[in-house]
Write a protein that holds these residues in place. Sequence first.
Motif, PDB file in Angstrom:
ATOM      1  N   LEU A 194       0.865  -1.198   0.000  1.00 48.67           N
ATOM      2  CA  LEU A 194       0.000   0.000   0.000  1.00 48.67           C
ATOM      3  C   LEU A 194       0.890   1.233   0.000  1.00 48.67           C
ATOM      4  O   LEU A 194       1.836   1.326   0.791  1.00 48.67           O
ATOM      5  N   VAL A 195       0.575   2.174  -0.885  1.00 49.49           N
ATOM      6  CA  VAL A 195       1.355   3.404  -1.003  1.00 49.49           C
ATOM      7  C   VAL A 195       0.420   4.599  -0.993  1.00 49.49           C
ATOM      8  O   VAL A 195      -0.650   4.571  -1.611  1.00 49.49           O
ATOM      9  N   ASP A 196       0.824   5.663  -0.281  1.00 47.24           N
ATOM     10  CA  ASP A 196       0.163   6.969  -0.374  1.00 47.24           C
ATOM     11  C   ASP A 196       1.221   7.971  -0.848  1.00 47.24           C
ATOM     12  O   ASP A 196       2.147   8.288  -0.100  1.00 47.24           O
ATOM     13  N   PRO A 197       1.111   8.471  -2.091  1.00 50.42           N
ATOM     14  CA  PRO A 197       2.144   9.378  -2.618  1.00 50.42           C
ATOM     15  C   PRO A 197       2.025  10.812  -2.107  1.00 50.42           C
ATOM     16  O   PRO A 197       2.909  11.623  -2.336  1.00 50.42           O
ATOM     17  N   PHE A 198       0.908  11.121  -1.420  1.00 44.04           N
ATOM     18  CA  PHE A 198       0.694  12.463  -0.841  1.00 44.04           C
ATOM     19  C   PHE A 198       0.322  12.286   0.625  1.00 44.04           C
ATOM     20  O   PHE A 198      -0.742  12.696   1.066  1.00 44.04           O
ATOM     21  N   CYS A 199       1.185  11.649   1.411  1.00 50.12           N
ATOM     22  CA  CYS A 199       0.745  11.137   2.720  1.00 50.12           C
ATOM     23  C   CYS A 199       0.452  12.209   3.763  1.00 50.12           C
ATOM     24  O   CYS A 199      -0.248  11.950   4.736  1.00 50.12           O
ATOM     25  N   GLY A 200       0.971  13.432   3.575  1.00 53.53           N
ATOM     26  CA  GLY A 200       0.684  14.482   4.557  1.00 53.53           C
ATOM     27  C   GLY A 200       1.018  14.032   5.960  1.00 53.53           C
ATOM     28  O   GLY A 200       2.106  13.514   6.217  1.00 53.53           O
ATOM     29  N   ASN A 303      -4.562  11.533  -1.706  1.00 60.83           N
ATOM     30  CA  ASN A 303      -5.392  12.721  -1.497  1.00 60.83           C
ATOM     31  C   ASN A 303      -4.563  13.909  -1.983  1.00 60.83           C
ATOM     32  O   ASN A 303      -3.988  14.659  -1.195  1.00 60.83           O
ATOM     33  N   PRO A 304      -4.460  14.072  -3.331  1.00 56.85           N
ATOM     34  CA  PRO A 304      -3.599  15.127  -3.861  1.00 56.85           C
ATOM     35  C   PRO A 304      -4.173  16.508  -3.587  1.00 56.85           C
ATOM     36  O   PRO A 304      -5.344  16.624  -3.213  1.00 56.85           O
ATOM     37  N   LEU A 363     -17.095  19.895   1.374  1.00 54.78           N
ATOM     38  CA  LEU A 363     -16.621  19.968  -0.010  1.00 54.78           C
ATOM     39  C   LEU A 363     -16.986  18.700  -0.788  1.00 54.78           C
ATOM     40  O   LEU A 363     -16.641  17.592  -0.390  1.00 54.78           O
ATOM     41  N   ARG A 364     -17.689  18.885  -1.906  1.00 59.25           N
ATOM     42  CA  ARG A 364     -18.018  17.753  -2.786  1.00 59.25           C
ATOM     43  C   ARG A 364     -16.733  17.294  -3.481  1.00 59.25           C
ATOM     44  O   ARG A 364     -16.032  18.077  -4.103  1.00 59.25           O
ATOM     45  N   THR A 365     -16.437  16.019  -3.382  1.00 61.35           N
ATOM     46  CA  THR A 365     -15.256  15.457  -4.046  1.00 61.35           C
ATOM     47  C   THR A 365     -15.668  14.183  -4.777  1.00 61.35           C
ATOM     48  O   THR A 365     -16.739  13.624  -4.526  1.00 61.35           O
ATOM     49  N   ASP A 366     -14.820  13.719  -5.674  1.00 67.30           N
ATOM     50  CA  ASP A 366     -14.997  12.412  -6.295  1.00 67.30           C
ATOM     51  C   ASP A 366     -13.811  11.528  -5.933  1.00 67.30           C
ATOM     52  O   ASP A 366     -12.679  12.011  -5.834  1.00 67.30           O
ATOM     53  N   TYR A 367     -14.108  10.257  -5.728  1.00 62.25           N
ATOM     54  CA  TYR A 367     -13.064   9.266  -5.463  1.00 62.25           C
ATOM     55  C   TYR A 367     -12.868   8.501  -6.770  1.00 62.25           C
ATOM     56  O   TYR A 367     -13.693   7.671  -7.150  1.00 62.25           O
TER      57      TYR A 367
END
Length: 376
Positions: A194-200, A303-304, A363-367
């Motif tokens: 598992l990778v998160d490239p924008f892990c914050g 979560n860019p 905030l409306r977002t799309d996954y």
Amino acid sequence: MKKLNLIATMASGLESLTKNELKDLGYEVQTENGRVRFEGTFEDIIKTNLWLRTADRIKIVVGEFEAKTFDDLFESVKGLPWDELIPVDGAFPVSGKSKKSTLFSVPDVQAITKKAVVEKLREVFHWRNQFPETGAKYGLEVAIDKDHVMITLDTTGDSLFKRGYRLHKGTAPLKETMAAALVLLTNWYPDKPLVDPFCGSGTVLIEAAMIGQNIAPGFNRDFACEDWSIVDQEMVERIRAAADEKANYDVELDITGYDIDQNMIDIATENAEEAGLSGIISFKQQAVKDFKTDKKNGVMIGNPPYGERMGDQELVRKIYRQLGAATGSLTTWSRYFITSDLDFENYYGQKATKKRKLYNGALRTDYFQFWGKRER
């Protein structure tokens, strides 16, 4: 123990996830907008507060009725069994909301509700003085929707997204409940990378590690109802101990987080340590354009940045292009990205397999979901 009518509340769009969590815990459920109903005792209240990853609160439904006049409201509230829940020294603040209803003044609705509870407690406890309200907190809510009144008692206290491990946040942090939802909406299993490239600040990966090791998300915090005189402390300790026994700290996980900002990597590392996951998750400083991997059948959750501010959009879309260039060829990987930019696919350079509408706060977002083809 007496069964109570309960509801779990959650952010809009997460109802089906909370429903599934409750069913997995063994409850029969009924789903409504923003809440899932179920029945249980105080044991179940502690258990669900401890285990639900996507819910915000567990509330007791003290009563429901129709009311178009303040007299109706007063008499119906007064008729509820408040003496079975709130002791003489209990603090019981009343919050309120009203939608499309005859009784539209929320301050008046709150005041009448409070007065009715006070009157009931006075009669039952033969109490003449003002109630001290110096004891444990019993947070009440009166919610009116099309003249239908629901009176609830909050058992949770601070919202369940406050897990207790996040010492520091980033500039645009995801709530822990939303981060858990993002993981549960993927095809990730603990045996996959598992990778998160924008892990914050690391929230998505910390939630994933807790899922992977079956750690109860509420283990590191207390709930309002644990201070109530009607809640048996031995029972609370027993349920907490049972939750701890279910954790499997020996499960090996391949979880990595990257962020362009070294400061965020330091913060994520500290948060993971606070969650008891030191050494379980790898955090590294790296820009998304430099991402490379030889691993197969992995899952990426990102979560860019969204580019909500004017002038940011061009930079953000450049990042989306870099993300597409770095990860678009990972055909065995399933990739999941949440953003409010509904043109994300155009800049990423690939059509999503599936999109799911979610609300990140208001905030409306799309996954955006790009499903990989598993290599055997």
